[in-house]
Design a protein around this motif. Sequence first.
Motif, short mmCIF file in Angstrom:
data_model
loop_
_atom_site.label_atom_id
_atom_site.label_comp_id
_atom_site.label_asym_id
_atom_site.label_seq_id
_atom_site.Cartn_x
_atom_site.Cartn_y
_atom_site.Cartn_z
N ILE A 128 0.80 -1.61 0.11
CA ILE A 128 0.28 -0.22 0.10
C ILE A 128 1.04 1.63 0.07
O ILE A 128 0.38 2.72 -1.16
CB ILE A 128 -1.04 0.09 0.89
CG1 ILE A 128 -2.37 -1.17 0.94
CG2 ILE A 128 -1.48 0.70 1.16
CD1 ILE A 128 -2.99 -1.44 2.13
N LYS A 129 2.11 1.49 0.93
CA LYS A 129 2.77 2.45 1.05
C LYS A 129 4.05 2.70 -0.37
O LYS A 129 3.78 3.57 -0.88
CB LYS A 129 4.08 2.21 1.99
CG LYS A 129 4.65 2.92 2.06
CD LYS A 129 4.45 4.20 2.76
CE LYS A 129 6.05 5.15 2.52
NZ LYS A 129 5.59 6.45 1.90
N GLN A 130 4.08 1.37 -1.02
CA GLN A 130 4.34 1.67 -2.66
C GLN A 130 3.90 1.99 -3.43
O GLN A 130 3.85 3.02 -4.20
CB GLN A 130 4.81 0.19 -2.89
CG GLN A 130 6.35 -0.07 -2.27
CD GLN A 130 5.91 -1.77 -3.09
OE1 GLN A 130 5.87 -1.97 -4.09
NE2 GLN A 130 7.67 -2.36 -2.97
N GLY A 131 2.12 1.80 -3.03
CA GLY A 131 1.18 2.06 -3.78
C GLY A 131 1.52 3.84 -4.27
O GLY A 131 0.70 4.18 -4.74
N ILE A 132 0.94 3.88 -2.90
CA ILE A 132 0.53 5.50 -2.64
C ILE A 132 1.91 6.51 -2.51
O ILE A 132 1.30 7.56 -3.30
CB ILE A 132 0.42 5.78 -0.79
CG1 ILE A 132 -0.37 5.43 -0.32
CG2 ILE A 132 0.59 7.41 -0.43
CD1 ILE A 132 -1.11 5.22 1.10
N ASP A 133 3.44 5.58 -2.93
CA ASP A 133 4.18 6.53 -3.13
C ASP A 133 3.71 6.91 -5.12
O ASP A 133 4.07 7.94 -5.04
CB ASP A 133 5.35 5.82 -2.92
CG ASP A 133 5.67 5.91 -1.70
OD1 ASP A 133 5.12 6.95 -0.66
OD2 ASP A 133 6.79 5.02 -0.83
N ALA A 134 4.06 5.67 -5.84
CA ALA A 134 3.44 5.78 -7.60
C ALA A 134 2.78 7.23 -7.27
O ALA A 134 2.76 8.05 -8.65
CB ALA A 134 3.29 4.17 -7.84
N VAL A 135 1.41 6.70 -6.58
CA VAL A 135 0.60 8.03 -6.64
C VAL A 135 0.51 9.19 -6.88
O VAL A 135 0.14 9.94 -7.48
CB VAL A 135 -1.23 7.47 -6.42
CG1 VAL A 135 -1.97 8.09 -6.05
CG2 VAL A 135 -1.66 5.62 -6.65
N ALA A 136 1.54 9.52 -5.80
CA ALA A 136 1.70 10.71 -5.26
C ALA A 136 3.00 11.35 -5.98
O ALA A 136 2.68 12.36 -6.74
CB ALA A 136 2.23 10.60 -3.79
N SER A 137 3.80 10.53 -6.07
CA SER A 137 4.46 11.00 -7.35
C SER A 137 3.81 11.13 -9.13
O SER A 137 4.37 12.29 -9.79
CB SER A 137 5.99 10.01 -7.93
OG SER A 137 6.51 10.33 -8.71
N LYS A 138 2.87 10.37 -9.28
CA LYS A 138 2.39 10.51 -10.75
C LYS A 138 1.67 11.62 -10.53
O LYS A 138 1.22 12.94 -11.58
CB LYS A 138 1.34 9.24 -10.95
CG LYS A 138 2.68 8.69 -12.18
CD LYS A 138 1.25 6.90 -11.69
CE LYS A 138 1.90 6.04 -12.76
NZ LYS A 138 1.15 4.23 -12.56
N GLY A 139 0.37 12.43 -9.54
CA GLY A 139 -0.55 12.91 -9.55
C GLY A 139 0.72 14.07 -8.66
O GLY A 139 -0.23 14.85 -8.80
#
Length: 171
Positions: A128-139
């Motif tokens: 989940i942390k990896q997913g949050i980091d990826a979404v935060a980076s893309k957005g």
Amino acid sequence: MKDFTKNLIAGALLTTAMASTSVFAEQKIGAVNVQGVFQAMPQAADIQETIAAQFKDKTEEVSRLEKDIKYYLEKNQRDAATMSEKEKTELEGKIIALREEYTAKAQPLQKEIQARLQEEQNKLLGLIKQGIDAVASKGKYDVILNSNSVAFINPDNDISQLVLEQVGKIN
């Protein structure tokens, strides 16, 4: 001279307050319902099944001990009036021995299951942390908050579904 110093300090504070407000206004903030994402993950249900299978034999043994204790307690209550003192003593000794065995097996088993469950949940929280980091980076988000710790979040800022989709891609 005192008035000059007061005015200088007041001006500095006002400038700082205005500058910090404009900085906050420019930040992009999102929120994630981490608990909701965790529960929506198919892996979360798999954890329960895996752990149940892993500890099946030990759990069945503890369950058998519980049933035996219950049986002998009921037998003691039901037949106590017709039993000899020797039979009562033997039955009480058997009940005490079963309770000791139950305690010796049940508590460590519960701790072992909890530790294993925590280990698996931590793996999913890492995803989940990896997913949050990826979404935060893309957005290009500046701040991501846990929506459970915020009094109100605009639904437009809730990125939970994006995180869930991202986690599905990672795994």
